[in-house]
Design a protein around this motif. Sequence first.
Motif, PDB file in Angstrom:
ATOM      1  N   ARG A 151       3.789 -12.889  27.549  1.00  0.00           N
ATOM      2  CA  ARG A 151       2.873 -12.887  26.401  1.00  0.00           C
ATOM      3  C   ARG A 151       3.626 -12.763  25.085  1.00  0.00           C
ATOM      4  O   ARG A 151       3.256 -13.376  24.092  1.00  0.00           O
ATOM      5  CB  ARG A 151       1.871 -11.741  26.526  1.00  0.00           C
ATOM      6  CG  ARG A 151       0.815 -11.978  27.566  1.00  0.00           C
ATOM      7  CD  ARG A 151      -0.106 -10.803  27.641  1.00  0.00           C
ATOM      8  NE  ARG A 151       0.288 -10.033  28.806  1.00  0.00           N
ATOM      9  CZ  ARG A 151      -0.525  -9.242  29.461  1.00  0.00           C
ATOM     10  NH1 ARG A 151      -1.750  -9.056  29.053  1.00  0.00           N
ATOM     11  NH2 ARG A 151      -0.124  -8.611  30.529  1.00  0.00           N
ATOM     12  N   THR A 152       4.678 -11.966  25.087  1.00  0.00           N
ATOM     13  CA  THR A 152       5.479 -11.808  23.876  1.00  0.00           C
ATOM     14  C   THR A 152       6.257 -13.079  23.588  1.00  0.00           C
ATOM     15  O   THR A 152       6.297 -13.550  22.444  1.00  0.00           O
ATOM     16  CB  THR A 152       6.436 -10.615  24.027  1.00  0.00           C
ATOM     17  OG1 THR A 152       5.676  -9.443  24.307  1.00  0.00           O
ATOM     18  CG2 THR A 152       7.248 -10.401  22.756  1.00  0.00           C
TER      19      THR A 152
ATOM     20  N   GLU B 222       5.544 -16.077  24.347  1.00  0.00           N
ATOM     21  CA  GLU B 222       4.637 -17.119  23.846  1.00  0.00           C
ATOM     22  C   GLU B 222       4.516 -17.063  22.330  1.00  0.00           C
ATOM     23  O   GLU B 222       4.310 -18.076  21.678  1.00  0.00           O
ATOM     24  CB  GLU B 222       3.241 -16.959  24.447  1.00  0.00           C
ATOM     25  CG  GLU B 222       3.122 -17.416  25.871  1.00  0.00           C
ATOM     26  CD  GLU B 222       1.725 -17.178  26.433  1.00  0.00           C
ATOM     27  OE1 GLU B 222       0.775 -16.932  25.649  1.00  0.00           O
ATOM     28  OE2 GLU B 222       1.595 -17.225  27.665  1.00  0.00           O
ATOM     29  N   ARG B 223       4.668 -15.888  21.762  1.00  0.00           N
ATOM     30  CA  ARG B 223       4.476 -15.713  20.324  1.00  0.00           C
ATOM     31  C   ARG B 223       5.776 -15.786  19.533  1.00  0.00           C
ATOM     32  O   ARG B 223       5.771 -16.248  18.400  1.00  0.00           O
ATOM     33  CB  ARG B 223       3.768 -14.390  20.068  1.00  0.00           C
ATOM     34  CG  ARG B 223       2.319 -14.457  20.529  1.00  0.00           C
ATOM     35  CD  ARG B 223       1.716 -13.079  20.743  1.00  0.00           C
ATOM     36  NE  ARG B 223       0.311 -13.166  21.084  1.00  0.00           N
ATOM     37  CZ  ARG B 223      -0.132 -13.304  22.341  1.00  0.00           C
ATOM     38  NH1 ARG B 223       0.712 -13.390  23.341  1.00  0.00           N
ATOM     39  NH2 ARG B 223      -1.416 -13.373  22.586  1.00  0.00           N
TER      40      ARG B 223
ATOM     41  N   ASP C 261      -0.399 -14.589  14.680  1.00  0.00           N
ATOM     42  CA  ASP C 261      -0.136 -13.640  15.769  1.00  0.00           C
ATOM     43  C   ASP C 261       0.044 -12.203  15.288  1.00  0.00           C
ATOM     44  O   ASP C 261       0.269 -11.303  16.092  1.00  0.00           O
ATOM     45  CB  ASP C 261       1.090 -14.083  16.564  1.00  0.00           C
ATOM     46  CG  ASP C 261       0.814 -15.336  17.391  1.00  0.00           C
ATOM     47  OD1 ASP C 261      -0.343 -15.541  17.807  1.00  0.00           O
ATOM     48  OD2 ASP C 261       1.765 -16.106  17.608  1.00  0.00           O
TER      49      ASP C 261
END
Length: 157
Positions: A3-4, A6-7, A51
């Motif tokens: 998830r991290t 992805e950003r 984000d």
Amino acid sequence: MGRTLERVGDTWSLMILRDALQGLTRFDQFEKSLGVAPNILTRRLSALVEDGFLERRPYQQRPVRHEYVPTDLARDFAPVMTALMAFGNRHYAVEGAATQIVEAASGRVVEPVMVDRDTGLSIDDPRFTVAAGPAAGEATRARLAQVAARRPEGELP
């Protein structure tokens, strides 16, 4: 971790965050520091704002211009950036470190490490391991069980 990544998992986003956390805030400053094409910089800045890593604020009215200021989320991410820098210095900077962490008063180079807040023990101490969290799915639980099964008998944890 996914998830991290992805950003912030691309080079430009990480380099923009590095510069923002070191005090650069304006488009032209990022462009000059990074040598990145304006269209790429615009996309990465927009994504970092979306984000929650940067806040876009006007600093001039005619014409309207914006600065990009690190948020609490970005400041919370700063130790990750420090760990990446230290890792790169140890393993890839064969010519020597381009940047490093130093004690401000003495200039002494320091080696950052990650520790448990409660005990002060280094996170790579064998007493620590990765465990399934409350939101772990079956695939995560199965992977972690497989890892635990491969651990030699009697080895911590």
